[in-house]
Design a protein around this motif. Structure first.
Motif, PDB file in Angstrom:
ATOM      1  N   SER A 154       7.933  -4.472  -8.923  1.00  0.00           N
ATOM      2  CA  SER A 154       7.613  -3.838 -10.201  1.00  0.00           C
ATOM      3  C   SER A 154       8.224  -2.451 -10.334  1.00  0.00           C
ATOM      4  O   SER A 154       8.276  -1.889 -11.431  1.00  0.00           O
ATOM      5  N   GLY A 155       8.689  -1.885  -9.222  1.00  0.00           N
ATOM      6  CA  GLY A 155       9.303  -0.563  -9.274  1.00  0.00           C
ATOM      7  C   GLY A 155       9.606  -0.057  -7.876  1.00  0.00           C
ATOM      8  O   GLY A 155       9.258  -0.695  -6.864  1.00  0.00           O
ATOM      9  N   TYR A 156      10.274   1.077  -7.818  1.00  0.00           N
ATOM     10  CA  TYR A 156      10.642   1.685  -6.532  1.00  0.00           C
ATOM     11  C   TYR A 156      10.703   3.196  -6.720  1.00  0.00           C
ATOM     12  O   TYR A 156      11.205   3.694  -7.736  1.00  0.00           O
ATOM     13  N   THR A 157      10.199   3.946  -5.730  1.00  0.00           N
ATOM     14  CA  THR A 157      10.387   5.394  -5.693  1.00  0.00           C
ATOM     15  C   THR A 157      10.440   5.850  -4.244  1.00  0.00           C
ATOM     16  O   THR A 157       9.793   5.262  -3.378  1.00  0.00           O
ATOM     17  N   ASN A 158      11.238   6.881  -4.001  1.00  0.00           N
ATOM     18  CA  ASN A 158      11.286   7.449  -2.650  1.00  0.00           C
ATOM     19  C   ASN A 158      10.430   8.710  -2.543  1.00  0.00           C
ATOM     20  O   ASN A 158      10.453   9.390  -1.520  1.00  0.00           O
ATOM     21  N   GLN A 159       9.672   9.036  -3.596  1.00  0.00           N
ATOM     22  CA  GLN A 159       8.778  10.185  -3.570  1.00  0.00           C
ATOM     23  C   GLN A 159       7.367   9.707  -3.236  1.00  0.00           C
ATOM     24  O   GLN A 159       6.727   9.039  -4.042  1.00  0.00           O
ATOM     25  N   ILE A 160       6.898  10.072  -2.054  1.00  0.00           N
ATOM     26  CA  ILE A 160       5.632   9.522  -1.584  1.00  0.00           C
ATOM     27  C   ILE A 160       4.464   9.915  -2.481  1.00  0.00           C
ATOM     28  O   ILE A 160       3.494   9.168  -2.633  1.00  0.00           O
ATOM     29  N   THR A 161       4.568  11.064  -3.129  1.00  0.00           N
ATOM     30  CA  THR A 161       3.477  11.501  -4.009  1.00  0.00           C
ATOM     31  C   THR A 161       3.427  10.706  -5.313  1.00  0.00           C
ATOM     32  O   THR A 161       2.434  10.782  -6.044  1.00  0.00           O
ATOM     33  N   LEU A 162       4.486   9.958  -5.625  1.00  0.00           N
ATOM     34  CA  LEU A 162       4.543   9.224  -6.891  1.00  0.00           C
ATOM     35  C   LEU A 162       4.278   7.733  -6.742  1.00  0.00           C
ATOM     36  O   LEU A 162       4.104   7.048  -7.749  1.00  0.00           O
ATOM     37  N   ILE A 163       4.247   7.226  -5.525  1.00  0.00           N
ATOM     38  CA  ILE A 163       4.069   5.784  -5.333  1.00  0.00           C
ATOM     39  C   ILE A 163       2.762   5.312  -5.959  1.00  0.00           C
ATOM     40  O   ILE A 163       2.716   4.336  -6.711  1.00  0.00           O
ATOM     41  N   LEU A 164       1.679   6.025  -5.667  1.00  0.00           N
ATOM     42  CA  LEU A 164       0.369   5.597  -6.163  1.00  0.00           C
ATOM     43  C   LEU A 164       0.169   5.918  -7.638  1.00  0.00           C
ATOM     44  O   LEU A 164      -0.723   5.352  -8.275  1.00  0.00           O
ATOM     45  N   GLU A 165       0.981   6.796  -8.196  1.00  0.00           N
ATOM     46  CA  GLU A 165       0.892   7.055  -9.631  1.00  0.00           C
ATOM     47  C   GLU A 165       1.214   5.789 -10.415  1.00  0.00           C
ATOM     48  O   GLU A 165       0.559   5.469 -11.406  1.00  0.00           O
TER      49      GLU A 165
ATOM     50  N   ALA B   8      -7.316   0.178  -9.939  1.00  0.00           N
ATOM     51  CA  ALA B   8      -8.768   0.046 -10.013  1.00  0.00           C
ATOM     52  C   ALA B   8      -9.133  -1.072 -10.992  1.00  0.00           C
ATOM     53  O   ALA B   8      -8.571  -1.175 -12.075  1.00  0.00           O
ATOM     54  N   GLY B   9     -10.056  -1.919 -10.567  1.00  0.00           N
ATOM     55  CA  GLY B   9     -10.521  -2.993 -11.424  1.00  0.00           C
ATOM     56  C   GLY B   9      -9.695  -4.257 -11.374  1.00  0.00           C
ATOM     57  O   GLY B   9     -10.115  -5.294 -11.903  1.00  0.00           O
ATOM     58  N   ALA B  10      -8.521  -4.211 -10.751  1.00  0.00           N
ATOM     59  CA  ALA B  10      -7.693  -5.421 -10.652  1.00  0.00           C
ATOM     60  C   ALA B  10      -8.315  -6.374  -9.637  1.00  0.00           C
ATOM     61  O   ALA B  10      -8.689  -5.970  -8.532  1.00  0.00           O
ATOM     62  N   GLY B  11      -8.419  -7.627 -10.008  1.00  0.00           N
ATOM     63  CA  GLY B  11      -8.949  -8.610  -9.068  1.00  0.00           C
ATOM     64  C   GLY B  11      -7.863  -9.067  -8.113  1.00  0.00           C
ATOM     65  O   GLY B  11      -6.836  -9.613  -8.533  1.00  0.00           O
ATOM     66  N   VAL B  12      -8.063  -8.832  -6.821  1.00  0.00           N
ATOM     67  CA  VAL B  12      -7.102  -9.263  -5.797  1.00  0.00           C
ATOM     68  C   VAL B  12      -7.867 -10.094  -4.782  1.00  0.00           C
ATOM     69  O   VAL B  12      -8.527  -9.553  -3.883  1.00  0.00           O
ATOM     70  N   ASN B  13      -7.794 -11.410  -4.959  1.00  0.00           N
ATOM     71  CA  ASN B  13      -8.507 -12.319  -4.072  1.00  0.00           C
ATOM     72  C   ASN B  13      -7.580 -13.239  -3.288  1.00  0.00           C
ATOM     73  O   ASN B  13      -7.936 -13.688  -2.201  1.00  0.00           O
TER      74      ASN B  13
ATOM     75  N   GLY C  66       1.797  -2.650 -10.686  1.00  0.00           N
ATOM     76  CA  GLY C  66       1.945  -3.230  -9.366  1.00  0.00           C
ATOM     77  C   GLY C  66       0.925  -2.745  -8.353  1.00  0.00           C
ATOM     78  O   GLY C  66       0.063  -1.917  -8.624  1.00  0.00           O
ATOM     79  N   PHE C  67       1.077  -3.286  -7.129  1.00  0.00           N
ATOM     80  CA  PHE C  67       0.295  -2.869  -5.965  1.00  0.00           C
ATOM     81  C   PHE C  67       1.284  -2.339  -4.936  1.00  0.00           C
ATOM     82  O   PHE C  67       2.505  -2.477  -5.083  1.00  0.00           O
ATOM     83  N   THR C  68       0.773  -1.735  -3.883  1.00  0.00           N
ATOM     84  CA  THR C  68       1.660  -1.278  -2.818  1.00  0.00           C
ATOM     85  C   THR C  68       0.933  -1.328  -1.487  1.00  0.00           C
ATOM     86  O   THR C  68      -0.291  -1.548  -1.426  1.00  0.00           O
ATOM     87  N   VAL C  69       1.668  -1.119  -0.409  1.00  0.00           N
ATOM     88  CA  VAL C  69       1.104  -0.936   0.929  1.00  0.00           C
ATOM     89  C   VAL C  69       1.590   0.415   1.422  1.00  0.00           C
ATOM     90  O   VAL C  69       2.795   0.697   1.420  1.00  0.00           O
ATOM     91  N   ILE C  70       0.638   1.247   1.817  1.00  0.00           N
ATOM     92  CA  ILE C  70       0.949   2.643   2.109  1.00  0.00           C
ATOM     93  C   ILE C  70       0.031   3.133   3.219  1.00  0.00           C
ATOM     94  O   ILE C  70      -1.074   2.608   3.393  1.00  0.00           O
TER      95      ILE C  70
ATOM     96  N   GLU D 263       1.199 -11.794  -6.734  1.00  0.00           N
ATOM     97  CA  GLU D 263       2.358 -12.248  -7.513  1.00  0.00           C
ATOM     98  C   GLU D 263       2.251 -11.769  -8.959  1.00  0.00           C
ATOM     99  O   GLU D 263       3.250 -11.370  -9.575  1.00  0.00           O
ATOM    100  N   ARG D 264       1.053 -11.806  -9.483  1.00  0.00           N
ATOM    101  CA  ARG D 264       0.846 -11.365 -10.870  1.00  0.00           C
ATOM    102  C   ARG D 264       1.077  -9.863 -11.011  1.00  0.00           C
ATOM    103  O   ARG D 264       1.696  -9.410 -11.986  1.00  0.00           O
ATOM    104  N   LEU D 265       0.619  -9.080 -10.045  1.00  0.00           N
ATOM    105  CA  LEU D 265       0.751  -7.628 -10.135  1.00  0.00           C
ATOM    106  C   LEU D 265       2.178  -7.161  -9.886  1.00  0.00           C
ATOM    107  O   LEU D 265       2.672  -6.243 -10.549  1.00  0.00           O
ATOM    108  N   GLY D 266       2.866  -7.746  -8.913  1.00  0.00           N
ATOM    109  CA  GLY D 266       4.179  -7.266  -8.500  1.00  0.00           C
ATOM    110  C   GLY D 266       4.053  -6.132  -7.490  1.00  0.00           C
ATOM    111  O   GLY D 266       3.023  -5.448  -7.411  1.00  0.00           O
ATOM    112  N   PHE D 267       5.100  -5.929  -6.719  1.00  0.00           N
ATOM    113  CA  PHE D 267       5.066  -4.978  -5.606  1.00  0.00           C
ATOM    114  C   PHE D 267       5.753  -3.680  -5.988  1.00  0.00           C
ATOM    115  O   PHE D 267       6.904  -3.666  -6.440  1.00  0.00           O
ATOM    116  N   MET D 268       5.048  -2.556  -5.804  1.00  0.00           N
ATOM    117  CA  MET D 268       5.624  -1.225  -5.995  1.00  0.00           C
ATOM    118  C   MET D 268       6.230  -0.800  -4.665  1.00  0.00           C
ATOM    119  O   MET D 268       5.518  -0.489  -3.710  1.00  0.00           O
ATOM    120  N   ASP D 269       7.554  -0.783  -4.618  1.00  0.00           N
ATOM    121  CA  ASP D 269       8.268  -0.587  -3.353  1.00  0.00           C
ATOM    122  C   ASP D 269       8.565   0.896  -3.102  1.00  0.00           C
ATOM    123  O   ASP D 269       8.573   1.715  -4.028  1.00  0.00           O
TER     124      ASP D 269
END
Length: 289
Positions: free
Chosen positions: A214-225, A169-174, A232-236, A180-186
């Motif tokens: 920026s990180g990785y988790t296989n627990q779907i409930t923790l990705i957005l945490e 929330a509040g991160a500028g993504v234009n 980072g950001f993610t695609v979900i 690139e600045r945020l990094g990808f939460m995989d």
């Protein structure tokens, strides 16, 4: 095949602890209880240590007791499966991807509160496991994102689920540099999902493989945490995002381009769904779609 009466006698003896009490509970003579145990021991070896006050099971006796419990559970499952017309009692089994599973589960619990005689067995799994579980009749219902082509299955449209780009929330993504600045939460499907969506959002960018992870988790409930904490950001899928407990800590980055996955319902084509499964599906469609 071990005699069912002998097994019932053995279970009662292990529960009551003495030949006398077991005989009383079974309405048998003490000699009959002893004879049943002797016949089992003739096939399986020593099952009991006969103490003055209470019998003690040997390791073989413990194994036989577990076997008896498994037989009872199998018998109960058989009766549940044969009672297909009963829509208020018995078991329903569902296997699905994690995202839609997160959205379905609260509605399943609501439904079980109304019909306490029903038991719902729900497992989260990827498409390949869902397919094999339904084909092997380990689960009655399955949901997948890729429609299978198998004559043994009946396949129908269940729901559609867009992929979403989610940032803190509040991160500028234009533009691409912001990602690139945020990094990808995989996550297990992250690279594939991000590749499909980001190629629509940023068609001239080098692709998700060029981004730092920026990180990785296989627990779907923790990705957005992680995303909510600014890691980072993610695609979900959308249903996973809707199930997140702190929506105020994240934001969905919208674009004109959309990528939508179709969720397909599977069950074996050779036999009809149980009435209770049909009723659960009706409830889920009313609340999810």
């Amino acid at each position: 095949m071990l005699n069912p009466q002998w097994l019932r006698t053995f279970v009662m003896l292990s529960r009551e602890g003495t030949f006398t009490r077991a005989a009383e509970c079974l309405d048998l003579t003490q000699a009959a209880v002893s004879q049943h145990v002797q016949r089992l021991e003739a096939q399986l070896g020593p099952l009991l240590i006969r103490r003055p006050r209470r019998v003690e099971l040997t390791p073989a006796g413990d194994a036989l007791l577990i076997y008896c419990a498994e037989l009872l559970a199998a018998d109960q499952r058989l009766h549940q499966r044969l009672s297909a017309k009963d829509d208020e009692h018995g078991e329903i089994s569902l296997i699905s991807p994690g995202s839609i599973g997160l959205a379905l589960y609260p509605h399943i619990l609501d439904w079980q509160q109304v019909y306490p005689g029903l038991s719902v067995r729900h497992r989260f799994a990827p498409d390949s496991e869902v397919l094999s579980a339904v084909l092997e009749n380990r689960f009655e219902l399955g949901l997948v994102t890729l429609r299978p082509d198998d004559r043994r299955l009946r396949v129908s449209l269940f729901a559609e689920e867009p992929l979403e780009l989610v940032a803190p929330a509040g991160a500028g993504v234009n533009d691409w540099s912001d990602l690139e600045r945020l990094g990808f939460m995989d996550h297990p499907d992250g690279q594939a999902m991000a590749g499909r969506l980001l190629s629509r959002y940023f068609p001239d960018a080098p692709g998700v493989g060029s981004l730092s992870v920026s990180g990785y988790t296989n627990q779907i409930t923790l990705i957005l945490e992680s995303v909510a904490r600014g890691i980072g950001f993610t695609v979900i899928p959308r249903y996973a995002r809707l199930a997140f407990a702190r929506p105020e800590a994240i934001q969905v980055i919208e674009s004109g381009a959309r990528v939508v996955d179709t969720l397909w319902l599977l069950h074996r084509a050779e036999w009809a769904l149980s009435a209770r499964a049909e009723r659960l599906l009706e409830h889920l469609r009313q609340n999810i779609l």
